[in-house]
Write a protein that holds these residues in place. Structure first.
Motif, mmCIF file in Angstrom:
data_model
loop_
_atom_site.group_PDB
_atom_site.id
_atom_site.type_symbol
_atom_site.label_atom_id
_atom_site.label_comp_id
_atom_site.label_asym_id
_atom_site.label_seq_id
_atom_site.Cartn_x
_atom_site.Cartn_y
_atom_site.Cartn_z
ATOM 1 N N VAL A 84 0.856 -1.184 0.000
ATOM 2 C CA VAL A 84 0.000 0.000 0.000
ATOM 3 C C VAL A 84 0.893 1.236 0.000
ATOM 4 O O VAL A 84 1.697 1.432 0.925
ATOM 5 C CB VAL A 84 -0.928 0.032 1.229
ATOM 6 N N ARG A 85 0.768 2.043 -1.021
ATOM 7 C CA ARG A 85 1.597 3.242 -1.124
ATOM 8 C C ARG A 85 1.034 4.361 -0.263
ATOM 9 O O ARG A 85 -0.180 4.531 -0.150
ATOM 10 C CB ARG A 85 1.726 3.686 -2.580
ATOM 11 N N GLY A 86 1.928 5.131 0.317
ATOM 12 C CA GLY A 86 1.527 6.219 1.188
ATOM 13 C C GLY A 86 1.090 7.452 0.426
ATOM 14 O O GLY A 86 1.389 7.615 -0.760
ATOM 15 N N GLU A 87 0.383 8.322 1.124
ATOM 16 C CA GLU A 87 -0.081 9.571 0.524
ATOM 17 C C GLU A 87 1.113 10.512 0.277
ATOM 18 O O GLU A 87 2.179 10.365 0.859
ATOM 19 C CB GLU A 87 -1.099 10.239 1.442
ATOM 20 N N GLY A 88 0.901 11.462 -0.573
ATOM 21 C CA GLY A 88 1.930 12.459 -0.830
ATOM 22 C C GLY A 88 3.047 11.934 -1.718
ATOM 23 O O GLY A 88 2.941 10.878 -2.339
ATOM 24 N N VAL A 89 4.129 12.689 -1.751
ATOM 25 C CA VAL A 89 5.238 12.358 -2.652
ATOM 26 C C VAL A 89 6.504 11.959 -1.904
ATOM 27 O O VAL A 89 7.510 11.633 -2.533
ATOM 28 C CB VAL A 89 5.558 13.561 -3.575
ATOM 29 N N SER A 90 6.476 11.978 -0.582
ATOM 30 C CA SER A 90 7.698 11.720 0.182
ATOM 31 C C SER A 90 7.598 10.483 1.060
ATOM 32 O O SER A 90 8.391 10.327 1.988
ATOM 33 C CB SER A 90 8.045 12.940 1.046
ATOM 34 N N SER A 91 6.625 9.616 0.803
ATOM 35 C CA SER A 91 6.469 8.432 1.654
ATOM 36 C C SER A 91 7.690 7.533 1.543
ATOM 37 O O SER A 91 8.289 7.399 0.480
ATOM 38 C CB SER A 91 5.201 7.663 1.278
ATOM 39 N N GLN A 92 8.044 6.902 2.661
ATOM 40 C CA GLN A 92 9.226 6.060 2.702
ATOM 41 C C GLN A 92 8.825 4.601 2.909
ATOM 42 O O GLN A 92 7.830 4.312 3.587
ATOM 43 C CB GLN A 92 10.157 6.512 3.827
ATOM 44 N N PRO A 93 9.580 3.663 2.345
ATOM 45 C CA PRO A 93 9.197 2.250 2.412
ATOM 46 C C PRO A 93 9.401 1.644 3.784
ATOM 47 O O PRO A 93 10.427 1.862 4.432
ATOM 48 C CB PRO A 93 10.121 1.594 1.375
ATOM 49 N N LEU A 94 8.422 0.888 4.211
ATOM 50 C CA LEU A 94 8.452 0.193 5.497
ATOM 51 C C LEU A 94 8.048 -1.262 5.282
ATOM 52 O O LEU A 94 6.927 -1.542 4.862
ATOM 53 C CB LEU A 94 7.500 0.872 6.490
ATOM 54 N N LEU A 95 8.955 -2.157 5.547
ATOM 55 C CA LEU A 95 8.743 -3.594 5.380
ATOM 56 C C LEU A 95 8.394 -4.199 6.733
ATOM 57 O O LEU A 95 9.193 -4.143 7.671
ATOM 58 C CB LEU A 95 10.011 -4.231 4.817
ATOM 59 N N ILE A 96 7.199 -4.786 6.845
ATOM 60 C CA ILE A 96 6.717 -5.340 8.114
ATOM 61 C C ILE A 96 6.560 -6.857 7.966
ATOM 62 O O ILE A 96 5.920 -7.330 7.029
ATOM 63 C CB ILE A 96 5.359 -4.713 8.505
ATOM 64 N N THR A 97 7.142 -7.607 8.912
ATOM 65 C CA THR A 97 7.079 -9.063 8.851
ATOM 66 C C THR A 97 6.358 -9.617 10.072
ATOM 67 O O THR A 97 6.691 -9.277 11.214
ATOM 68 C CB THR A 97 8.487 -9.675 8.762
ATOM 69 N N HIS A 98 5.388 -10.472 9.829
ATOM 70 C CA HIS A 98 4.568 -11.074 10.869
ATOM 71 C C HIS A 98 5.270 -12.270 11.501
ATOM 72 O O HIS A 98 6.443 -12.548 11.232
ATOM 73 C CB HIS A 98 3.226 -11.512 10.275
ATOM 74 N N GLY A 99 4.566 -12.978 12.350
ATOM 75 C CA GLY A 99 5.087 -14.195 12.967
ATOM 76 C C GLY A 99 4.030 -15.274 13.023
ATOM 77 O O GLY A 99 3.059 -15.258 12.271
ATOM 78 N N TRP A 100 4.213 -16.223 13.934
ATOM 79 C CA TRP A 100 3.268 -17.320 14.126
ATOM 80 C C TRP A 100 2.655 -17.189 15.526
ATOM 81 O O TRP A 100 3.378 -16.844 16.472
ATOM 82 C CB TRP A 100 3.981 -18.687 14.032
ATOM 83 N N PRO A 101 1.345 -17.444 15.700
ATOM 84 C CA PRO A 101 0.367 -17.938 14.731
ATOM 85 C C PRO A 101 -0.413 -16.823 14.048
ATOM 86 O O PRO A 101 -1.597 -16.972 13.764
ATOM 87 C CB PRO A 101 -0.555 -18.788 15.603
ATOM 88 N N GLY A 102 0.262 -15.734 13.776
ATOM 89 C CA GLY A 102 -0.377 -14.661 13.045
ATOM 90 C C GLY A 102 -0.224 -14.841 11.551
ATOM 91 O O GLY A 102 0.099 -15.927 11.064
#
Length: 386
Positions: A84-102
């Protein structure tokens, strides 16, 4: 090549699930304090009754599909991810990693706070592009067919995925298994990871200790004692996952009720719910996460990572430590968390915050609060030095 993806479970699989739920054979009732010996019988009965009658998978499927999802083949393995891309022109990438049992699903309620902060009283310049991949063996990513796909291997896949998406540098966040993967990313690619946020310290973390390092402090020994006690009381699932995951997989893959019991007990035990699981999660939320495991038949492949990860354990030494700026948010009902001094032996901790509520599934329990922690830490990383 990145391909759009939509979840579409065949109706015959939904019908098969309902049939299995109707044919449930229940264990005998044993008089004991609820949840004391594991999953509570009365709650499970109500949960399964709801699953087979009022729960609407198609509604939940539509909600999941409201988030842009994709598939990318990385090193011969199809990786499913939300982007999902952020609003505006300066959004920065954020990589989120889940776990178990999620699953990737547990992070979704937090996404709007990160991608469109202006809708919640924030500033559009603080927006993130959010990428939430499904770990191999989870949800709609490929199931590993060979040994070796542990946290370090997954970190390598994530680095390549982010490069494919055009992100040379990015922030990372992880809890549970995701904490180990995010830590490996920071160790392997310190020049690409702009900041590391964790809400859990990987269980395999062993800080570098030698004759040159300070002796273990009392607070650190107290933590180690708590871990030992916790493993005695709560660690049976992990021992099974690490040693004989295939044995339990047959039962959990064949019975939706068995699967639900195995998962829901952790959501009750590890959340800030004061014994009432519905204080933290709705039945729909619990069942959507469980249904993802059921429809993708990934309980076996998901728990194998417990056996694969330790084959290449996190290794810290005087020469190998996390030099990336690291933020730690400690939620009160999280699994045992080490003191700051213990973490600082291996991580470059620049942010350390005790949060007043939440547990192991904090992004799902309190998405706004969790997102605020991420904004605070990553903003501090970007703040100019004085």
């Amino acid at each position: 090549m990145v391909k759009p993806f939509r979840i579409s479970i065949p109706q015959q699989e939904v019908d098969d699930l309902f049939l299995r739920l109707k044919q449930a054979r229940w264990p005998s009732i044993f008089c004991e304090e609820p949840w004391a010996l594991g999953t509570d019988h009365s709650f499970m009965k109500r949960l399964i009754d709801y699953w087979g009658s009022e729960y609407n998978w198609r509604e939940q499927e539509n909600w999941l599909n409201s988030f842009p999802q994709f598939i990318e083949n990385v090193d011969g393995m199809n990786i499913h991810f939300v982007h999902v891309r952020g609003e505006g022109v300066s959004s920065q990438p954020l990589l989120i990693t889940h776990g178990w049992p999620g699953s990737f699903m547990e992070m979704l309620k937090m996404v709007p706070y990160l991608t469109t902060p202006s809708l919640f009283g924030g500033n559009a310049k603080d927006a993130f592009d959010v990428i939430i991949p499904s770990i191999p063996g989870f949800a709609f990513s490929d199931k590993p067919t060979r040994p070796g796909v542990g946290s370090r291997h997954v970190a390598g896949l994530w680095a390549k995925l982010m490069e494919r998406l055009g992100y040379e540098r990015f922030f990372v966040q992880g809890g549970d298994i995701g904490a180990g993967i995010s830590t490996w990313l920071s160790l392997m690619h310190p020049n690409r990871v702009m900041g590391l946020h964790l809400n859990f310290i990987p269980g395999s973390y062993k800080p570098p200790l030698s004759q040159e390092t300070p002796p273990i402090r009392d607070e650190e020994q107290n933590f180690l004692n708590k871990v030992t006690d916790w493993m005695e009381r709560e660690g049976a699932y992990g021992a099974v996952h690490k040693t004989k995951p295939e044995t339990i997989a047959f039962a959990l893959s064949d019975s939706p009720i068995g699967l639900a019991s195995w998962i829901v007990e952790k959501f009750q035990a590890w959340s800030d719910c004061n014994g009432n699981i519905e204080a933290s999660f709705s039945l729909d939320e619990l069942l959507t996460n469980i249904s993802i495991y059921w429809f993708t038949n990934t309980i076996a492949s998901s728990i194998r990572i417990y056996a694969e990860g330790p084959k290449v354990p996190l290794s810290f030494s005087k020469e190998q430590q996390v030099i990336v700026k690291t933020g730690i948010s400690i939620f009160p009902k999280e699994l045992p968390m080490p003191p700051r001094s213990w973490v600082e032996r291996g991580y470059n901790v620049t942010y350390w915050e005790h949060v007043n509520k939440g547990g192991h599934f904090a992004a799902m329990e309190n998405p706004k609060l969790f997102a605020e922690q991420l904004h605070l830490f990553f903003h501090s990383v970007n703040a100019p030095s004085v």
